[in-house]
Design an enzyme around this catalytic site. Structure first.
Site, short mmCIF file in Angstrom:
data_model
loop_
_atom_site.label_atom_id
_atom_site.label_comp_id
_atom_site.label_asym_id
_atom_site.label_seq_id
_atom_site.Cartn_x
_atom_site.Cartn_y
_atom_site.Cartn_z
CB SER A 136 -23.90 23.68 19.49
OG SER A 136 -23.91 23.13 17.94
CE LYS A 190 -27.09 24.51 20.59
NZ LYS A 190 -28.47 23.88 20.37
CG HIS A 193 -24.98 27.72 17.11
ND1 HIS A 193 -25.60 26.67 16.98
CD2 HIS A 193 -23.46 27.26 17.12
CE1 HIS A 193 -24.94 25.65 16.43
NE2 HIS A 193 -23.44 25.89 16.50
CG ASN A 194 -29.55 25.98 17.41
OD1 ASN A 194 -28.29 25.85 17.70
ND2 ASN A 194 -30.47 25.11 17.58
CD GLU A 197 -27.65 23.97 13.31
OE1 GLU A 197 -26.97 24.01 14.33
OE2 GLU A 197 -28.40 22.97 13.17
#
Ligand code: NBP
Length: 483
Positions: A136, A190, A193-194, A197
């Site tokens: 990222s 990940k 995480h996105n 976000e």
């Protein structure tokens, strides 16, 4: 310096796929003193990289996969940075045919974690190590220090970890890179995480919309508010760039750029993947889901156009105390953000249990503190919370966040109710507050749901005062039987 490929195997790492991300990561490796073998399907990108940045470090230019693999020291380490999906499978296949047992293939693209699980299992059978690494930080992070989330076999991390850690962002001397866990765990983490976000960006968008629509602030004034907020608990990359975007003037019209950008948000799919996975795992990630749906709604341009002018009902007066309402929005943003992270960490715990990954939430909070898009001061608090209690039932229950929400709760309610009375959409603020209220409720209407399910489908229910499952004979004498 560009090294001719006749000099034998001397590169510590190879990068194939030299578009934006791959070329920046290759440069990052070279700038940290590693010799980097370069490869791209079409040679033009390799040439361009060497021409423009060849002086930044030691690069080995290669054209064919055989040349590329031959340029690498053993165990060979190749980072794939190509378009996710079929291109990744094609490149893996080519590489695997040219590599030897013990070599390491790293997929740094945004792969779906279930693809990574499949690829890891298949390459393991061939004696190769496959590392699905979430990366990222976008273009800038790739060059100057991303957050890296490598999964895959633990033993491959011994040969790979120091290389990846050397190019990762560093916070307080700690690299934003650690071994996450087996097979698809790096890409899973990940993905979440996105998703976080997405939620974070949606919440910031709602705050921006409230400051504009409820208080009448223009983009410049809203930028100042975000800059001010960035000096406190909300300090983060996303809040910082929000102020920058809002301050940008359009050269053509002289207006704030944000006012001439079409209000239809696009998405590449990782938010949607997060929500689909959460549905499968049975984890309510309401903040992330609202964010994904809000982008979808914004993109339904024809439908929206047709709906403009629909009745709003009688709207309330706008808040008169602008300073107080601005502070209320700040508190609502913080509290809703806590909910989004709490839900994301719940999903990570559920994924870890489902796939037996033994993931450590404090490690994730640590490597998300720098390099990545959701980097924030706040993550230090999350790390502290999980360091103190790795088995926290919810981040919301950590003393620091419990207190923070207690401080924010009145503001949060005022924001959601005021927005509703003004007809301003706040899906993520509102659903985060509802989630919080549901989580802390002693009784939920789910008791009625169970009664209904038993009525139409004899699905049974549990009782508050007895063990076991029960069924009411709804179409009979309505007495209760033990199931
Ligand atoms: P792209 O996702 O745009 O992919 C372009 C690269 O893929 C080029 O090198 C291209 O080679 C290669 N490629 C394709 Br397309 N099909 C191929 C095939 N069948 N065989 C071999 N190579 C093929 O590049 P990017 O934006 O740099 O992203 C790379 C990866 O990193 C993606 O998985 C992306 O999701 C991920 N990622 C991106 C970001 C970001 O901020 N952009 C952040 C984090 C992760 P060519 O030059 O010959 O066409």
């Amino acid at each position: 310096m560009t090294i001719d490929n006749t000099e034998g195997a001397r590169a510590q790492i190879g990068v194939t796929g030299l578009a934006v991300m791959g070329s920046n990561i290759a440069r990052n490796f070279a700038r940290h003193g590693h010799t980097v073998a370069l490869h791209n399907r079409s040679i033009a990108k390799t040439h361009a990289l060497i021409e423009e940045h060849g002086s930044e470090g030691d690069f080995v230019r290669t054209e064919t996969i055989e040349e590329f693999v031959g340029a690498l020291q053993k165990p060979r380490r190749v980072l794939i940075m190509v378009k996710a999906g079929d291109p990744t499978d094609a490149v893996i296949e080519e590489l695997a045919a040219a590599m030897e047992p013990g070599d390491i293939i790293i997929d740094g693209g945004n792969a779906l974690y279930t693809d990574t699980i499949r690829r890891e299992a298949s390459l393991r059978e061939r004696g190769l190590h496959f590392v699905g690494a979430g990366i990222s930080g976008g273009e800038e992070g790739a060059l100057n220090g991303p957050s890296i989330m490598p999964g895959g076999p633990k033993e491959s991390y011994a040969a790979l970890g120091p290389l990846l850690e050397s190019i990762a962002a560093q916070v307080d001397g700690t690299p934003c890179c650690t071994h996450i866990g087996p097979d698809g765990s790096g890409h899973f983490v990940k993905m979440v995480h996105n998703g976080i976000e997405y939620a974070d960006m949606q919440l910031i968008g709602e705050a921006y919309n409230l400051l504009g629509s409820a208080l009448g602030y223009d983009a410049g004034k809203i930028a100042d508010v975000f800059t001010d907020w960035n000096g406190g608990d909300l300090e983060s990359y996303l809040v910082e760039i929000t102020a920058e975007v809002l301050r940008q003037k359009d050269a053509k019209t002289g207006k704030p750029l944000v006012d001439v950008i079409v209000d239809a948000a696009e998405q590449k799919g990782t938010g949607r993947w997060t929500v689909k996975s959460a549905l499968d795992l049975g984890v309510p990630v309401t903040g992330i889901a609202e964010a994904v749906f809000a982008r979808a709604l914004s993109g339904s341009r024809e439908q929206r156009k047709a709906a403009v002018g629909l009745a709003s009902g009688v709207l309330a007066d706008k808040p008169t105390d602008a300073a107080q309402f601005t502070e209320d929005i700040r508190q609502a943003l913080y509290a809703s953000k806590v909910v989004a992270y709490a839900q994301g960490f719940d999903q990570i715990a559920a994924g870890s249990a489902e796939y037996d990954w033994d993931l450590h939430p404090a490690d994730l909070a640590t490597i998300w503190r720098g390099g990545c898009i959701i980097r924030a001061r706040f993550l230090n608090r999350i790390k502290d919370a999980y360091d103190e209690n790795p088995k926290l039932p919810s981040l919301i229950l950590a003393p620091y966040f419990r207190d923070a929400i207690e401080t924010a709760i009145d503001s949060w309610r005022r924001v959601v109710s005021t927005a509703t009375l003004l007809g301003i959409p706040v899906p993520a603020f509102a659903s985060s507050l509802s989630y919080y209220d549901a989580l802390r409720a002693e009784r939920l209407p789910a008791a009625l749901t169970q009664g209904q399910r038993d009525f139409f489908g004899a699905h049974t229910y549990e009782r508050v005062d007895a063990e076991g499952k029960f069924h009411t004979l709804w179409s009979g004498d309505r007495s209760e039987v033990q199931a």
